[in-house]
Write an enzyme that holds these catalytic residues in place. Structure first.
Site, PDB file in Angstrom:
ATOM      1  N   GLY A   7      47.710  36.792  37.070  1.00  0.00           N
ATOM      2  CA  GLY A   7      46.670  37.342  37.938  1.00  0.00           C
ATOM      3  C   GLY A   7      45.826  38.302  37.119  1.00  0.00           C
ATOM      4  O   GLY A   7      46.150  39.491  37.015  1.00  0.00           O
ATOM      5  N   ALA A   8      44.764  37.776  36.525  1.00  0.00           N
ATOM      6  CA  ALA A   8      43.916  38.606  35.652  1.00  0.00           C
ATOM      7  C   ALA A   8      42.802  39.251  36.466  1.00  0.00           C
ATOM      8  O   ALA A   8      41.622  39.176  36.117  1.00  0.00           O
ATOM      9  CB  ALA A   8      43.353  37.742  34.523  1.00  0.00           C
ATOM     10  N   GLY A   9      43.191  39.911  37.574  1.00  0.00           N
ATOM     11  CA  GLY A   9      42.211  40.604  38.416  1.00  0.00           C
ATOM     12  C   GLY A   9      42.221  42.095  38.110  1.00  0.00           C
ATOM     13  O   GLY A   9      42.550  42.510  36.991  1.00  0.00           O
ATOM     14  N   GLY A  12      45.898  43.497  37.496  1.00  0.00           N
ATOM     15  CA  GLY A  12      46.484  42.766  36.364  1.00  0.00           C
ATOM     16  C   GLY A  12      45.872  43.228  35.051  1.00  0.00           C
ATOM     17  O   GLY A  12      46.579  43.492  34.067  1.00  0.00           O
ATOM     18  N   ASN A 105      50.502  44.097  47.999  1.00  0.00           N
ATOM     19  CA  ASN A 105      50.464  45.043  49.104  1.00  0.00           C
ATOM     20  C   ASN A 105      51.131  44.413  50.325  1.00  0.00           C
ATOM     21  O   ASN A 105      51.348  43.205  50.379  1.00  0.00           O
ATOM     22  CB  ASN A 105      48.988  45.367  49.416  1.00  0.00           C
ATOM     23  CG  ASN A 105      48.841  46.715  50.082  1.00  0.00           C
ATOM     24  OD1 ASN A 105      49.811  47.453  50.259  1.00  0.00           O
ATOM     25  ND2 ASN A 105      47.616  47.037  50.447  1.00  0.00           N
ATOM     26  N   ALA A 131      41.803  50.158  41.415  1.00  0.00           N
ATOM     27  CA  ALA A 131      41.020  49.533  40.332  1.00  0.00           C
ATOM     28  C   ALA A 131      40.155  48.438  40.936  1.00  0.00           C
ATOM     29  O   ALA A 131      40.480  47.879  41.984  1.00  0.00           O
ATOM     30  CB  ALA A 131      41.963  48.941  39.291  1.00  0.00           C
ATOM     31  N   LYS A 187      54.223  52.439  53.756  1.00  0.00           N
ATOM     32  CA  LYS A 187      52.869  52.029  53.341  1.00  0.00           C
ATOM     33  C   LYS A 187      52.341  50.972  54.304  1.00  0.00           C
ATOM     34  O   LYS A 187      51.167  50.979  54.667  1.00  0.00           O
ATOM     35  CB  LYS A 187      52.942  51.501  51.901  1.00  0.00           C
ATOM     36  CG  LYS A 187      51.636  50.975  51.329  1.00  0.00           C
ATOM     37  CD  LYS A 187      50.954  52.034  50.475  1.00  0.00           C
ATOM     38  CE  LYS A 187      49.553  51.710  50.018  1.00  0.00           C
ATOM     39  NZ  LYS A 187      49.359  50.436  49.406  1.00  0.00           N
ATOM     40  N   GLU A 267      44.414  40.491  53.307  1.00  0.00           N
ATOM     41  CA  GLU A 267      45.867  40.283  53.289  1.00  0.00           C
ATOM     42  C   GLU A 267      46.456  40.522  54.690  1.00  0.00           C
ATOM     43  O   GLU A 267      47.592  40.955  54.833  1.00  0.00           O
ATOM     44  CB  GLU A 267      46.502  41.185  52.222  1.00  0.00           C
ATOM     45  CG  GLU A 267      46.033  40.805  50.825  1.00  0.00           C
ATOM     46  CD  GLU A 267      46.598  41.668  49.694  1.00  0.00           C
ATOM     47  OE1 GLU A 267      47.244  41.130  48.777  1.00  0.00           O
ATOM     48  OE2 GLU A 267      46.375  42.884  49.731  1.00  0.00           O
TER      49      GLU A 267
HETATM   50  P1  NAD Z   1      42.392  40.599  42.464  1.00  0.00           P
HETATM   51  O1  NAD Z   1      41.873  39.647  43.477  1.00  0.00           O
HETATM   52  O2  NAD Z   1      41.433  41.484  41.727  1.00  0.00           O
HETATM   53  O3  NAD Z   1      43.215  39.816  41.354  1.00  0.00           O
HETATM   54  C1  NAD Z   1      44.104  38.786  41.658  1.00  0.00           C
HETATM   55  C2  NAD Z   1      43.950  37.744  40.577  1.00  0.00           C
HETATM   56  O4  NAD Z   1      45.018  36.800  40.685  1.00  0.00           O
HETATM   57  C3  NAD Z   1      42.654  36.923  40.692  1.00  0.00           C
HETATM   58  O5  NAD Z   1      41.998  36.951  39.430  1.00  0.00           O
HETATM   59  C4  NAD Z   1      43.133  35.513  41.009  1.00  0.00           C
HETATM   60  O6  NAD Z   1      42.325  34.489  40.478  1.00  0.00           O
HETATM   61  C5  NAD Z   1      44.491  35.539  40.322  1.00  0.00           C
HETATM   62  N1  NAD Z   1      45.408  34.473  40.750  1.00  0.00           N
HETATM   63  C6  NAD Z   1      45.773  34.123  42.006  1.00  0.00           C
HETATM   64  N2  NAD Z   1      46.622  33.078  41.975  1.00  0.00           N
HETATM   65  C7  NAD Z   1      46.785  32.747  40.663  1.00  0.00           C
HETATM   66  C8  NAD Z   1      47.519  31.741  39.986  1.00  0.00           C
HETATM   67  N3  NAD Z   1      48.258  30.853  40.649  1.00  0.00           N
HETATM   68  N4  NAD Z   1      47.456  31.689  38.633  1.00  0.00           N
HETATM   69  C9  NAD Z   1      46.706  32.573  37.937  1.00  0.00           C
HETATM   70  N5  NAD Z   1      45.974  33.564  38.529  1.00  0.00           N
HETATM   71  C10 NAD Z   1      46.031  33.636  39.878  1.00  0.00           C
HETATM   72  O7  NAD Z   1      43.507  41.468  43.203  1.00  0.00           O
HETATM   73  P2  NAD Z   1      43.947  42.970  42.895  1.00  0.00           P
HETATM   74  O8  NAD Z   1      42.963  43.902  43.491  1.00  0.00           O
HETATM   75  O9  NAD Z   1      44.304  43.100  41.467  1.00  0.00           O
HETATM   76  O10 NAD Z   1      45.253  43.077  43.817  1.00  0.00           O
HETATM   77  C11 NAD Z   1      46.487  42.465  43.494  1.00  0.00           C
HETATM   78  C12 NAD Z   1      47.508  43.002  44.496  1.00  0.00           C
HETATM   79  O11 NAD Z   1      47.649  44.410  44.296  1.00  0.00           O
HETATM   80  C13 NAD Z   1      47.084  42.825  45.961  1.00  0.00           C
HETATM   81  O12 NAD Z   1      48.171  42.538  46.773  1.00  0.00           O
HETATM   82  C14 NAD Z   1      46.501  44.199  46.318  1.00  0.00           C
HETATM   83  O13 NAD Z   1      46.588  44.506  47.701  1.00  0.00           O
HETATM   84  C15 NAD Z   1      47.419  45.108  45.506  1.00  0.00           C
HETATM   85  N6  NAD Z   1      46.801  46.390  45.204  1.00  0.00           N
HETATM   86  C16 NAD Z   1      45.569  46.441  44.619  1.00  0.00           C
HETATM   87  C17 NAD Z   1      45.002  47.668  44.333  1.00  0.00           C
HETATM   88  C18 NAD Z   1      43.643  47.774  43.667  1.00  0.00           C
HETATM   89  O14 NAD Z   1      43.133  48.881  43.564  1.00  0.00           O
HETATM   90  N7  NAD Z   1      43.046  46.704  43.186  1.00  0.00           N
HETATM   91  C19 NAD Z   1      45.698  48.845  44.656  1.00  0.00           C
HETATM   92  C20 NAD Z   1      46.953  48.757  45.243  1.00  0.00           C
HETATM   93  C21 NAD Z   1      47.498  47.526  45.522  1.00  0.00           C
HETATM   94  O1  KPL Z   2      46.101  52.093  51.334  1.00  0.00           O
HETATM   95  C1  KPL Z   2      45.021  52.177  51.896  1.00  0.00           C
HETATM   96  C2  KPL Z   2      44.102  51.016  51.753  1.00  0.00           C
HETATM   97  O2  KPL Z   2      42.891  51.168  51.759  1.00  0.00           O
HETATM   98  O3  KPL Z   2      44.633  49.895  51.593  1.00  0.00           O
HETATM   99  C3  KPL Z   2      44.732  53.381  52.746  1.00  0.00           C
HETATM  100  C4  KPL Z   2      43.403  53.390  53.440  1.00  0.00           C
HETATM  101  C5  KPL Z   2      44.871  54.642  51.886  1.00  0.00           C
HETATM  102  C6  KPL Z   2      45.781  53.486  53.838  1.00  0.00           C
HETATM  103  O4  KPL Z   2      45.735  52.405  54.666  1.00  0.00           O
END
Ligand code: NAD
Ligand code: KPL
Length: 308
Positions: A7-9, A12, A105, A131, A187, A267
Site C-alpha cells: 500500500g504505497a499511499g 505506507g 482504521n 499524512a 478509537k 471505511e
Molecule cells: P491511501 O489510500 O493513501 O493508501 C492506500 C494504498 O494502498 C493505495 O495506494 C492503494 O492503491 C494501495 N492498495 C490497496 N490495495 C492494494 C493491493 N492489493 N496491492 C497494492 N497496493 C494496494 O490510505 P492511507 O491514508 O495511507 O490509509 C491507510 C490506512 O491507515 C486506512 O485504514 C486509514 O484509515 C488509516 N489511517 C490513515 C491515516 C492518514 O493520515 N492517512 C491516519 C490514521 C490511520
Molecule cells: O480520528 C479521527 C478521524 O478524523 O478519523 C477523529 C476526528 C480525530 C476522531 O474521529
C-alpha cells in the site's frame, strides 16, 4: 532489516521513508506493473513537512505481490476494505516467522486478516499520525501523533516483538500495548461519534458543538455497546473524551469527511457498520447509532459513493 510495505499511499510512504532513512531495506508492493515501472524510473519516496519547507527523497525498492521473495516484516498500509484481498495476494510469501503490522482504521479488517493467517503474528496499530499524498509516492507528514501496537490475538506469554525497537529507532513514535483491544474499541467509538455526523452535516469537527443532544445520546449507546462487548475500560469517560477531541480538533475535517469531499470510498463498514453489526450480535439496543449509519449511507449514496 527488510521491510515490505503493501500500500504505497499516505501512511505506507510515511513508514517507508522513515525506515529507509535508517538504512532499512524497504520494498513497496505495488498494485500494477504500470505503477512498478513508474517507480523504477525514479526509485524513491518523498517526504515533506506540512509547510513544504523540506522535502527529502529516500531510496526504496519496489516489486509486485507475485514476486517470489519471502516476506519477513510486512506493513499492511491499505484501506480496511482492501485488506483481505491485499493479504490474499501475498499470503504465500509469509510464514510462521513473519510479522504483519496492520495500519487499518476501525475494526473488523484486522480480525479478518488474522483469520486468513492463523500461523502468523499479526499486530494491530492504532495511529493518530496524519499524512496525505501530494503526488504519487510523495507523502506529507501533516500531523504528529502516536501509534499503539499490540497483538490481535493476545497471549500472556507474548512480549513486544524485537522489531519494535527498530521502528522506534527509525523515529516512528510507537509504544507496545499488552492489550490493544481497548485502544481499538475506544478509537472506534470516537470515530463513530464524530466522523459520520461531520459527513451528514458536512461540517468541521468543531461545528458538532451544535448537536449536543444527538452526540450525548450516541455516546450513551456507544458506551453501553463497549461494555456489552467486554470493553468497559474503553467505555470509561467516553462522553468527555469525545467532546475533548471535538474541541481539540475543532478546525479539522474528519478523515471520513475528507474522503467524501474527495469522492473517495469511506471505511464506513469498519466504523459504524462494524458497531451496528456488533450491537445486533450482542443484542444491545443502539437506535441512534443505527439511524446515523443509515443517514450516512443515504448521504454517501446521494454523492455517488459506495455505502459499504
Ligand atoms: P491511501 O489510500 O493513501 O493508501 C492506500 C494504498 O494502498 C493505495 O495506494 C492503494 O492503491 C494501495 N492498495 C490497496 N490495495 C492494494 C493491493 N492489493 N496491492 C497494492 N497496493 C494496494 O490510505 P492511507 O491514508 O495511507 O490509509 C491507510 C490506512 O491507515 C486506512 O485504514 C486509514 O484509515 C488509516 N489511517 C490513515 C491515516 C492518514 O493520515 N492517512 C491516519 C490514521 C490511520
Ligand atoms: O480520528 C479521527 C478521524 O478524523 O478519523 C477523529 C476526528 C480525530 C476522531 O474521529
Amino acid at each position: 532489516m527488510h521491510w515490505h510495505i503493501l500500500g504505497a499511499g499516505s501512511l505506507g510512504c510515511l513508514w517507508a521513508a522513515r525506515l529507509a532513512a535508517q538504512q532499512h531495506s524497504v520494498y513497496l508492493i505495488m498494485r500494477t506493473a504500470n505503477a512498478l515501472a513508474h517507480h523504477q524510473a525514479h526509485p524513491y519516496v518523498a517526504l515533506s513537512d506540512p509547510q513544504f519547507l523540506h522535502t527529502q527523497h529516500y531510496p526504496v525498492k519496489a516489486q509486485l505481490a507475485e514476486h517470489p521473495q519471502p516476506i519477513k516484516n510486512l506493513v499492511l498500509a491499505c484501506k480496511a476494505y482492501d485488506a483481505q484481498a491485499a493479504i490474499g495476494q501475498v499470503a504465500h510469501r509469509l510464514s510462521s516467522d513473519s510479522l504483519v503490522i496492520l495500519l487499518q482504521n476501525g475494526l473488523g479488517s484486522q480480525q479478518a486478516v488474522q483469520s486468513m493467517l492463523p500461523n502468523t503474528r499479526c499486530i494491530a496499530a492504532s495511529s493518530t499520525e496524519g499524512a496525505y499524498l501530494a503526488a504519487p509516492l510523495h507523502t506529507v507528514f501533516a500531523g504528529q501523533g502516536h501509534i499503539w501496537l499490540g497483538d490481535i490475538v493476545p497471549s500472556v506469554t507474548a512480549s513486544a516483538p524485537a522489531q519494535l525497537a527498530s521502528l522506534q529507532a527509525a523515529g516512528i513514535p510507537c509504544s507496545w500495548a499488552t492489550d490493544i483491544a481497548p485502544v481499538l474499541w475506544r478509537k472506534l467509538a470516537m470515530n463513530c461519534a464524530i466522523n459520520p455526523l461531520t459527513v451528514i452535516y458536512n461540517c468541521l469537527n468543531g461545528q458538532l458543538r451544535h448537536y449536543p443532544a444527538q452526540i450525548n445520546t450516541l455516546c450513551d449507546e456507544l458506551q453501553r455497546l463497549l461494555c456489552r462487548a467486554g470493553q468497559a475500560t474503553a467505555a470509561c469517560n467516553l462522553h468527555q473524551q469525545v467532546w475533548d477531541v471535538i474541541d481539540n480538533t475543532a478546525a479539522n475535517s474528519s478523515s471520513m469527511r475528507q474522503d467524501t469531499l474527495q469522492q473517495r470510498r469511506t471505511e464506513i463498514s469498519y466504523i459504524t457498520g462494524f458497531a451496528c453489526a456488533q450491537s445486533l450480535a450482542l443484542e444491545c439496543e443502539t437506535p441512534t447509532l443505527h439511524t446515523i449509519h443509515r443517514q450516512l449511507q443515504k448521504t454517501l449514496l446521494e454523492q455517488g459513493l459506495p455505502t459499504t
